[in-house]
Motif scaffolding. Structure first.
Motif, short mmCIF file in Angstrom:
data_model
loop_
_atom_site.label_atom_id
_atom_site.label_comp_id
_atom_site.label_asym_id
_atom_site.label_seq_id
_atom_site.Cartn_x
_atom_site.Cartn_y
_atom_site.Cartn_z
N PRO A 453 0.85 -1.21 0.00
CA PRO A 453 0.00 0.00 0.00
C PRO A 453 0.88 1.26 0.00
N GLY A 454 0.61 2.14 -0.93
CA GLY A 454 1.39 3.37 -1.01
C GLY A 454 2.47 3.33 -2.07
N ALA A 455 2.73 2.16 -2.67
CA ALA A 455 3.72 2.06 -3.74
C ALA A 455 3.01 2.31 -5.07
N GLU A 456 3.25 3.46 -5.67
CA GLU A 456 2.54 3.85 -6.89
C GLU A 456 3.16 3.20 -8.12
N ALA A 457 4.50 3.10 -8.17
CA ALA A 457 5.19 2.49 -9.31
C ALA A 457 6.51 1.93 -8.83
N VAL A 458 6.89 0.74 -9.37
CA VAL A 458 8.13 0.07 -8.97
C VAL A 458 8.80 -0.47 -10.22
N ALA A 459 10.12 -0.32 -10.31
CA ALA A 459 10.86 -0.85 -11.45
C ALA A 459 12.27 -1.21 -11.02
N GLN A 460 12.87 -2.11 -11.77
CA GLN A 460 14.29 -2.40 -11.59
C GLN A 460 15.07 -1.58 -12.61
N SER A 461 16.24 -1.07 -12.21
CA SER A 461 17.05 -0.29 -13.15
C SER A 461 18.51 -0.35 -12.74
N GLU A 462 19.36 0.00 -13.70
CA GLU A 462 20.80 0.09 -13.44
C GLU A 462 21.24 1.53 -13.21
N CYS A 463 20.29 2.45 -13.21
CA CYS A 463 20.64 3.86 -13.02
C CYS A 463 19.46 4.55 -12.35
N THR A 464 19.68 5.79 -12.01
CA THR A 464 18.62 6.67 -11.53
C THR A 464 18.59 7.88 -12.47
N PRO A 465 17.61 8.77 -12.35
CA PRO A 465 17.64 9.98 -13.18
C PRO A 465 18.86 10.86 -12.94
N LEU A 466 19.59 10.61 -11.85
CA LEU A 466 20.78 11.40 -11.54
C LEU A 466 22.06 10.68 -11.90
N SER A 467 21.98 9.52 -12.56
CA SER A 467 23.19 8.78 -12.92
C SER A 467 23.01 8.20 -14.32
N THR A 468 24.08 7.62 -14.84
CA THR A 468 24.06 7.18 -16.24
C THR A 468 24.06 5.66 -16.41
N VAL A 566 12.37 10.26 -24.11
CA VAL A 566 12.00 10.79 -22.79
C VAL A 566 12.77 12.09 -22.53
N SER A 567 12.34 12.80 -21.52
CA SER A 567 12.96 14.08 -21.18
C SER A 567 14.39 13.88 -20.69
N ASP A 568 15.20 14.90 -20.91
CA ASP A 568 16.56 14.90 -20.37
C ASP A 568 16.51 14.96 -18.85
N THR A 569 17.43 14.28 -18.19
CA THR A 569 17.60 14.40 -16.74
C THR A 569 19.06 14.74 -16.45
N LYS A 570 19.32 15.24 -15.25
CA LYS A 570 20.68 15.65 -14.88
C LYS A 570 21.50 14.39 -14.56
N ASN A 571 21.85 13.64 -15.61
CA ASN A 571 22.50 12.35 -15.41
C ASN A 571 24.02 12.46 -15.25
N GLU A 628 17.65 5.15 -0.16
CA GLU A 628 17.98 6.57 -0.31
C GLU A 628 16.95 7.20 -1.23
N SER A 629 16.36 8.28 -0.78
CA SER A 629 15.42 9.00 -1.63
C SER A 629 16.18 9.90 -2.58
N LEU A 630 15.55 10.24 -3.71
CA LEU A 630 16.21 11.13 -4.66
C LEU A 630 16.36 12.53 -4.08
N ASP A 631 15.44 12.93 -3.21
CA ASP A 631 15.61 14.22 -2.53
C ASP A 631 16.88 14.21 -1.67
N GLU A 632 17.11 13.10 -0.97
CA GLU A 632 18.34 12.99 -0.17
C GLU A 632 19.57 12.99 -1.06
N LYS A 633 19.46 12.35 -2.21
CA LYS A 633 20.59 12.33 -3.15
C LYS A 633 20.89 13.74 -3.66
N ILE A 634 19.87 14.49 -3.98
CA ILE A 634 20.07 15.87 -4.43
C ILE A 634 20.67 16.71 -3.30
#
Length: 770
Positions: A453-468, A566-571, A628-634
């Protein structure tokens, strides 16, 4: 600030004979780091004539490794050559040092524990020496424990030290050639210049062996380790010292103005003392004594607070300045502080003292002790206020630029929505799941997480919007000839590649510009589809529609069909333009040593973390999970600019407060001295509004002059701040106008009380004291 500057610039490195230690590296054009290739280190260590020892460590300090067991933990590990401690002339506090055989690629594996880890994890028992521990699934022998005072020559966390794989036959043609940071200890009597000359000989041999690697603009760097450790901190420390100096000057100006007013009000007392025989030296001694007592009281109060303030500074400045772990308060720091307090007091109290030598005793006594304000005295007080305003404006302008930089870093088109996005990382090194059951675990975990409950979307990935991601590849198109890898690298025709599953765009908050992202059915045929970002579309498909085109394939790899943009992110960092990015349906690096999930939640982050942690521990007690949240990463990525901006803003706020006090004090004193004159003006019919304007005009002229002088100083400061600014010009006129206008407005507010007091003077009472 002196204690910090002392640690960064002045205090010798905490090793025996630190003047013998040197930094040895090659500086390659276009790279922001200096290092030595492993074959060069092996050859130079063997063939140099000037160093007692040449030691190596990882070029970027260290890495995290998984300490396996029933209570897994990630530890910070640095790898060093076996002679590393010998080079620094440091001995283990317990056990032994590394042996030469332990640095060989196939040699036995040994570790040295940090004193902190030894106490926290192993109970500070001496029997720990010789025991085994498992890291990343490999067995290591604990050889010893580092001293509690040991300081690593890089600003990195160190829990464990182990050895680098130093091959005696290392070659520039090795596929796995490594890059290392190298430290040397000079032989007795050898200078840095002699060392540089000797290594130039070896540098020339390396260049002739591999001319393609060593271009003509590659440079040899040999410098004292102390100088290298300061590095790029000179600018930041210089700015901080300059800011603190401005504060000190403003404080001194205020104290000087207060003393001028106080001692001038006592002119009658001083005249009486002089009339009955007190000489100029005796009066000066009295006034200096009072000033020194004032300064001593202020210094005593500072001693009470300085330790807490310094601890806070060191905590928030971590990673921004070198050698912060060595910052401490000692007798020398307090002696310097006391000396500065006394010296500034003596200098800035000198003006009132000198004035006592020019007193007209008869005139003062005839005026019944009332002060006659001379033109020179009034000019001095006004000049001091102008200086306060100018220094405050310089600090305010610098703080505004740094805070605007912080705002731009956090808000300039991130390209995604970081709110409520959580990254879940599971290190697998040395666990049961490293080579088997991985797919089973991740499939079960994805299914479980999507049902929380409370998980809107979940995915596996090798990066985040802040990494490549793990992989960067030469960009290729199926409808054009494949470029040569080396040629493409020099042209910059590369693309970052990140494997991701369905739902990644929604979980990461990335906007789909055209086409679509992956669906669950696409995972049945991995590495066949791609989604590219806007930068890749502009760079590699100018004027074309990329949808349906095939990229990144060839004899060894399957072509991937583009299905979306997709949109550019600060990768590549918040202060850098996004790089070309491609997302593919599946893992690009199956041998990855960690699993990563991206979860977008709409509820409590703590409840998400608790549920996921419990599910992972249910699968395997030996697994560790990190959140780690992306807000914490920023926040982490903006820690440096935030520290710089908030610190300078704090200095500026204190400076403005003291300036307000100074302006208020000057006008209040002026009004009290001109009370008789103002009473006469009112008695002769002057309107109270005119009196108000008269006082405000006097203060406004000083503030405007101070602002004009400060603007010139602010432009000079901007020259030094260019290197740390982002998204704003160092001479931004809007910032200058806002800061100047704000300071003028603040000054007017400070002047309003004395001006209203002057306008409300009762002429009868004023004339009784005239």
């Amino acid at each position: 600030m002196f204690s910090i500057a002392d640690s960064v610039f002045l205090r010798p490195l905490p090793y025996p004979h630190p003047e013998q230690l040197a930094w040895v590296a090659n500086k390659f054009p276009g790279m922001d780091t200096e290092f030595l290739a492993s074959p060069d280190y092996v050859a130079w260590r063997r063939d140099n004539r000037v160093f007692q020892q040449l030691a190596a460590t990882q070029a970027r300090g260290g890495e995290t490794m998984l300490l396996n067991g029933s209570d897994p933990a990630e530890v910070h590990v640095v790898k060093v050559s076996s002679n590393f401690l010998q080079t620094l002339q440091v001995r283990p506090a317990l056990g032994r040092d590394f042996t030469a055989g332990e640095e060989l690629p196939d040699g036995p594996k040994a570790v040295l524990l940090s004193n902190k880890l030894w106490r926290l994890r192993f109970g500070a028992t001496a029997t720990v020496v010789g025991r085994s521990l498992m890291m990343d699934g490999q067995q290591y022998t604990i050889a010893g424990v580092l001293p509690p005072t040991f300081v690593f020559p890089m600003d990195v966390n160190v829990d464990i030290m182990t050895t680098l794989p130093v091959s005696p036959t290392a070659s520039h043609h090795d596929i796995l050639m490594m890059t290392w940071a190298v430290y040397g200890r000079l032989k007795d009597g050898v200078t840095i210049t002699q060392a540089r000359s000797d290594l130039q000989r070896l540098f020339a041999i390396s260049k002739s062996a591999v001319p393609l690697m060593f271009r003509s603009d590659t440079k040899l760097v040999v410098e004292p380790l102390q100088q290298h450790r300061v590095g790029n901190a000179k600018l930041l420390v210089s700015v901080l010292i300059g800011a603190v100096s401005c504060l000190l000057l403003i404080a001194c100006v205020n104290v000087s103005n207060l003393l001028l007013g106080r001692w001038s009000a006592r002119s009658g007392e001083l005249a009486v003392r002089a009339a009955i025989g007190a000489g100029r030296r005796r009066l000066a001694k009295q006034l200096f004594t009072e000033a020194i007592l004032l300064a001593s009281g202020g210094f005593a109060l500072s001693v009470i607070f300085v330790n807490a303030v310094l601890r806070g500074f060191v905590h928030y400045a971590a990673g921004e300045l070198p050698r912060l772990s060595e910052v401490r308060l000692d007798a020398r720091v307090f002696a310097i502080g006391l000396a500065v307090s006394m010296l500034t007091t003596l200098i800035f109290s000198g003006l009132p003292v000198l004035r006592t030598g020019r007193m007209n005793i008869q005139q003062i006594l005839q005026q019944s002790g009332r002060l006659g304000m001379t033109a020179g005295y009034l000019f001095a007080k006004r000049a001091l206020v102008v200086a306060e305003v100018a220094l405050s404006l310089i600090l305010l302008f610098g703080a505004s630029l740094l805070l605007e930089t912080l705002w731009h870093l956090r808000n300039d088109r991130l390209g995604f929505q970081p709110e409520h996005v959580l990254t879940v990382t599971i290190p697998l090194r040395g666990t049961k799941l490293e080579n088997r059951r991985r797919d089973e675990l991740i499939a079960g975990l994805l299914t479980f997480a999507r049902r929380i409950p409370g998980a809107e979307a979940v995915a596996q990935s090798e990066c985040t919007p802040l990494s490549t991601g793990f992989l960067s590849s030469t960009f290729s198109r199926s409808d054009r000839p494949a470029p040569e890898a080396s040629e493409a690298f020099h042209r910059g025709d590369v693309i970052h590649v990140c494997g991701a599953t369905d739902g990644f765009a929604k979980a990461a908050g990335i906007r789909i510009v055209r086409g679509r992202f992956f669906e669950q059915s696409d995972l049945l045929h991995p590495n066949t589809l791609a989604v590219i970002n806007e930068t890749a579309a502009r760079s590699y498909f100018p004027g074309e529609d990329p949808i349906g085109k095939q990229i990144m394939g060839g004899p060894l790899h399957q072509w991937k069909t583009i299905v979306g943009i997709v949109s550019d992110t600060k990768n590549r960092g918040l202060d850098t333009k996004p790089g070309p990015q491609a997302y593919v349906n599946g893992l690009t690096y199956p041998e990855a040593t960690a699993l990563q999930l991206i979860v977008r939640g709409i509820g409590s982050q703590q409840s998400l973390e608790s549920a996921i942690r419990a599910e992972i521990r249910k699968a395997d007690q030996g697994l560790l999970v990190k959140f780690e949240s992306l807000d914490e990463k920023i926040d982490d990525m903006t820690a440096g600019p935030r520290f710089n901006g908030i610190l300078l803003a704090s200095f500026a706020a204190v400076a403005v407060l003291m300036t307000v006090i100074g302006v208020y004090g000057l006008l209040s004193f002026t009004v009290s001295q001109r009370m008789g004159e103002i009473g006469i003006r009112i008695a002769l019919g002057a309107a109270r509004g005119r009196i108000l304007r008269l006082v405000l005009q006097e203060g406004s002229v000083l503030i405007v002059i101070g602002v004009a002088v400060g603007l010139a100083g602010a432009l000079g400061l901007a020259h030094y701040l260019k290197a740390v600014l982002y998204g704003i010009s160092a001479t931004d006129p809007a910032t200058l106008l806002i800061v100047a206008g704000g300071l003028i407005t603040t000054g007017l507010i400070a002047m309003s009380l004395p001006a209203r007091k002057a306008a409300s003077i009762d002429p009868m009472i004023a004339l009784q004291h005239y």
